[in-house]
Design a protein around this motif. Structure first.
Motif, mmCIF file in Angstrom:
data_model
loop_
_atom_site.group_PDB
_atom_site.id
_atom_site.type_symbol
_atom_site.label_atom_id
_atom_site.label_comp_id
_atom_site.label_asym_id
_atom_site.label_seq_id
_atom_site.Cartn_x
_atom_site.Cartn_y
_atom_site.Cartn_z
ATOM 1 N N GLU A 63 34.674 18.871 15.076
ATOM 2 C CA GLU A 63 34.540 20.061 14.241
ATOM 3 C C GLU A 63 35.820 20.145 13.426
ATOM 4 O OE1 GLU A 63 34.697 24.909 14.644
ATOM 5 O OE2 GLU A 63 33.846 23.755 16.293
ATOM 6 N N ILE A 64 35.717 20.142 12.109
ATOM 7 C CA ILE A 64 36.894 20.138 11.242
ATOM 8 C C ILE A 64 37.182 21.541 10.735
ATOM 9 C CG2 ILE A 64 37.892 19.218 9.113
ATOM 10 C CD1 ILE A 64 36.259 16.685 9.542
ATOM 11 N N GLN A 65 38.442 21.950 10.890
ATOM 12 C CA GLN A 65 38.925 23.237 10.403
ATOM 13 C C GLN A 65 40.184 22.991 9.581
ATOM 14 O OE1 GLN A 65 37.515 26.177 10.763
ATOM 15 N NE2 GLN A 65 36.000 25.818 12.382
ATOM 16 N N ASN A 66 40.668 24.028 8.898
ATOM 17 C CA ASN A 66 41.916 23.927 8.159
ATOM 18 C C ASN A 66 43.100 24.173 9.095
ATOM 19 O OD1 ASN A 66 40.822 23.344 5.589
ATOM 20 N ND2 ASN A 66 40.383 25.521 5.248
ATOM 21 N N LEU A 67 44.257 23.652 8.730
ATOM 22 C CA LEU A 67 45.451 23.733 9.568
ATOM 23 C C LEU A 67 45.804 25.169 9.940
ATOM 24 C CD1 LEU A 67 47.819 22.154 10.836
ATOM 25 C CD2 LEU A 67 49.033 22.376 8.658
ATOM 26 N N ASP A 68 45.622 26.092 9.017
ATOM 27 C CA ASP A 68 46.029 27.473 9.301
ATOM 28 C C ASP A 68 45.073 28.196 10.245
ATOM 29 O OD1 ASP A 68 43.942 27.802 7.539
ATOM 30 O OD2 ASP A 68 45.128 28.709 5.940
ATOM 31 N N LYS A 69 44.019 27.524 10.696
ATOM 32 C CA LYS A 69 43.092 28.115 11.663
ATOM 33 C C LYS A 69 43.516 27.851 13.113
ATOM 34 C CE LYS A 69 40.091 29.772 8.714
ATOM 35 N NZ LYS A 69 39.883 31.245 8.588
ATOM 36 N N LEU A 70 44.680 27.223 13.312
ATOM 37 C CA LEU A 70 45.104 26.870 14.669
ATOM 38 C C LEU A 70 45.113 28.057 15.633
ATOM 39 C CD1 LEU A 70 46.134 24.745 16.661
ATOM 40 C CD2 LEU A 70 48.451 25.235 15.852
#
Length: 356
Positions: A329-336
């Protein structure tokens, strides 16, 4: 040499269990600041591992450095090297950052191919800043070449989860045709372990729960699936494991589960000369090995802690040949921060990969 900005995005925490902040102006180490042996990597993707969550929470006996940029499953390309760096890698080479960022390569552990246990090891996202950033400094002798053509988002989780389970399988004392049980088979580590084990001809029995995981593991070639919630009576799970493994039990059990009970159950269902490979780190868990039966059955208990540089190359090769593919599942870095919340609730199937 590519243009390198003075600042870029990174995700940082200043103290364990403290606020996690997205820093859009995080300082980027410049080429002139790199030491011999260091490389600057422009990261494209980074996986998220439970170890990263443990680092932020400060769960382990030795706390991480703070402030810290976490992460240790980074995939990107080299954009600069320190003067005097001795390497066959070049500017533009695709490479991966792993949990083991660096080691001395001269001690007994390193010379024996056990770099992870080097007393002077540096750990990405723990003792040195890791891959939750757009530009990371790492070490030429320990970054892993990524095969050309292998997608970076696929490579990223292989650099920890894949390497870890491939090393565990190598330590399981099995050969093609042997039975191996993988506990926690539908999880981030387990679903990769099933694929590696199948690829080398082991007969794979996955233990987990739910029809979705049964179907997933069947699609990866698992020979059998045991839903532990359907075998809850005293000794029922042990009986079922032995039954599906030829009546004698498996030759090896690889425990990637987050539940401590899986360890002691494995010691009961392993066949004589079987191997228990400890991988998962459930908190406050003790392996209670009955000395008599451990000796009488000639059982082996092995702790498996990530892999060495060659293990990483091999693990990526399976992925490059499409024998292994992580469920992503790919998310953006700022979603950590949100990813950590989901991890704590056990709400993630497969692996999360962040786009840097």
């Amino acid at each position: 040499m590519p243009d390198i900005p003075k600042t870029a995005k990174a995700v940082v925490f200043d103290e364990c269990n403290g606020p996690i902040r997205v820093d859009n102006e995080h300082k980027v180490v410049q080429p002139s600041e790199l030491k011999a042996g260091e490389v600057l990597v422009k990261l494209e993707y980074t996986g998220v591992c439970h170890t990263d969550l443990h680092a932020w929470k400060g769960d382990w006996p030795v706390p991480p450095k703070c402030p810290l940029v976490g992460g240790h499953e980074g995939a990107g390309r080299i954009v600069a090297m320190g003067d005097g760096t001795d390497t066959q890698l070049k500017i533009g080479s695709p490479v991966g950052l792993k949990w083991l960022a660096d080691s001395c390569l001269n001690c007994e552990a390193c010379l024996g191919g056990q770099e992870a246990t080097c007393a002077n090891a540096k750990l990405s996202g723990y003792t040195v800043d890791g891959s939750f950033q757009q530009y990371a400094v790492s070490y030429a002798k320990h970054v892993t070449p990524i095969p050309e053509g292998l997608a970076m988002e696929i490579a990223a989780p292989i650099l920890c989860a894949g390497v870890t389970v491939w090393k565990a399988i190598k330590q399981s004392n099995t050969k093609p045709g042997d039975f191996v049980v993988i506990s926690g088979a539908g999880g981030g580590l387990g679903h990769l372990a099933v694929q590696y084990a199948t690829a080398i001809g082991l007969r794979v029995v996955g233990i987990d729960t739910g029809d979705d995981k049964r179907k997933l593991l069947a699609s990866y070639g698992a020979d059998d699936f045991i839903d532990f919630k359907q075998h809850t009576g005293k000794g029922k799970l042990i009986e079922e494991v032995k039954r599906v493994c030829g009546g004698e039990g498996p030759h090896a059990a690889i425990i990637t589960s987050a539940g401590g009970a899986a360890y002691n159950e494995a010691l009961e269902y392993l066949r004589p000369h079987g191997t228990l490979v400890a991988v998962g780190l459930p908190p406050n868990t003790t392996i209670n090995a009955d000395v008599f039966f451990t000796v009488f059955k000639a059982l082996r208990i092995v702790g498996s802690y990530v892999g060495n540089r060659q293990d990483a190359i091999e693990a990526l090769d399976f992925a490059a040949r499409q024998k292994v593919k992580p469920m992503l599942e790919i998310q953006n870095l700022d979603k950590l921060p949100e990813v950590y919340e989901r991890m704590e609730k056990g709400g993630i199937a497969g692996r999360i990969v962040l786009k840097c």
